[in-house]
Design an enzyme around this catalytic site. Structure first.
Site, PDB file in Angstrom:
ATOM      1  N   HIS A   1      -7.157   2.191   7.831  1.00 36.30           N
ATOM      2  CA  HIS A   1      -8.319   3.263   8.034  1.00 36.30           C
ATOM      3  C   HIS A   1      -9.613   2.665   7.529  1.00 36.30           C
ATOM      4  CE1 HIS A   1      -7.315   3.150   3.647  1.00 36.30           C
ATOM      5  NE2 HIS A   1      -6.204   3.560   3.825  1.00 36.30           N
TER       6      HIS A   1
ATOM      7  N   GLU B   1      -0.129   1.370   6.663  1.00 37.31           N
ATOM      8  CA  GLU B   1      -1.539   2.060   7.454  1.00 37.31           C
ATOM      9  C   GLU B   1      -2.777   1.033   7.237  1.00 37.31           C
ATOM     10  OE1 GLU B   1      -1.703   5.510   4.569  1.00 37.31           O
ATOM     11  OE2 GLU B   1      -3.286   4.354   3.581  1.00 37.31           O
TER      12      GLU B   1
ATOM     13  N   HIS C   1      -1.977  -2.314   5.327  1.00 38.42           N
ATOM     14  CA  HIS C   1      -1.746  -2.362   3.612  1.00 38.42           C
ATOM     15  C   HIS C   1      -0.364  -1.528   3.396  1.00 38.42           C
ATOM     16  CE1 HIS C   1      -4.484   0.890   3.874  1.00 38.42           C
ATOM     17  NE2 HIS C   1      -4.068   1.250   2.857  1.00 38.42           N
TER      18      HIS C   1
ATOM     19  N   CYS D   1      -5.878   4.497  -7.970  1.00 37.55           N
ATOM     20  CA  CYS D   1      -6.619   4.049  -6.536  1.00 37.55           C
ATOM     21  C   CYS D   1      -7.813   5.056  -6.321  1.00 37.55           C
ATOM     22  CB  CYS D   1      -5.563   4.588  -5.646  1.00 37.55           C
ATOM     23  SG  CYS D   1      -6.137   4.362  -3.664  1.00 37.55           S
TER      24      CYS D   1
ATOM     25  N   HIS E   1     -10.127   1.210  -0.308  1.00 33.75           N
ATOM     26  CA  HIS E   1      -9.354   1.524  -1.486  1.00 33.75           C
ATOM     27  C   HIS E   1      -9.647   0.418  -2.789  1.00 33.75           C
ATOM     28  CE1 HIS E   1      -6.708   4.229   0.190  1.00 33.75           C
ATOM     29  NE2 HIS E   1      -5.984   3.441   0.675  1.00 33.75           N
TER      30      HIS E   1
HETATM   31 MN    MN Z   1      -4.420   3.183   2.456  1.00 37.32          MN
END
Ligand code: MN
Length: 144
Positions: free
Chosen positions: A61, A59, A99, A113, A65
């Site tokens: 975005h 994914e 990632h 995370c 993170h």
């Molecule tokens: Mn992610």
């Protein structure tokens, strides 16, 4: 506040959730939300654990993170590179970078995370995205 570790990568009163996104269930991965901050610190600290052979979603975005490998080892795709990672390694995943985490060794891959509490939904690869990614043989062999 203290959230006591109760053994085996579980914490007091923190449910172990099967990780799902957009109705899709990813392979052998659990999620525990350890802390959710307030307006002073609008972020969440989560613990994910990928069972041997499992993986997270491929994914990207807008949200970022910060990841700390907490248990075991595995491999991570970050953009156009694949890294082997192990306990205590620290990773920043910038906005809109492909990632994916994989527990490639015979041990679970556990990681903390940190994310914004309010965040955009992950974008999953289209067929065209996959074709582009697969131009690199190492990435083609890696992604699931
Ligand atoms: Mn992610």
């Amino acid at each position: 506040m203290l959230i006591r570790h109760t053994g085996n990568y579980n914490w007091d009163d923190v449910p172990v959730l099967v990780y799902k996104e957009q109705g899709i269930c990813f392979k052998d991965i659990t999620r525990q939300v350890l802390l959710t901050g307030d307006s002073e610190l609008p972020c969440q600290l989560r613990y994910f654990e990928v069972a041997p052979g499992g993986h997270s979603t491929l994914e990207h975005h807008q949200h970022v993170h910060f990841v700390v490998i907490f248990r075991g080892e595995g491999d991570v795709l970050l953009g156009d590179r694949i890294y082997h990672v192990q306990e205590k390694d620290v990773i920043e995943i910038p906005a809109h970078i492909w990632h994916q985490f994989k527990a490639t060794a015979n041990v679970p891959l556990g990681f903390l995370c940190l994310v914004n509490t309010e965040r955009d939904k992950p974008i999953l690869p289209t067929e065209d995205d996959l074709k582009l990614l697969q131009k690199d043989p190492a990435i083609a062999a890696f992604i699931r």
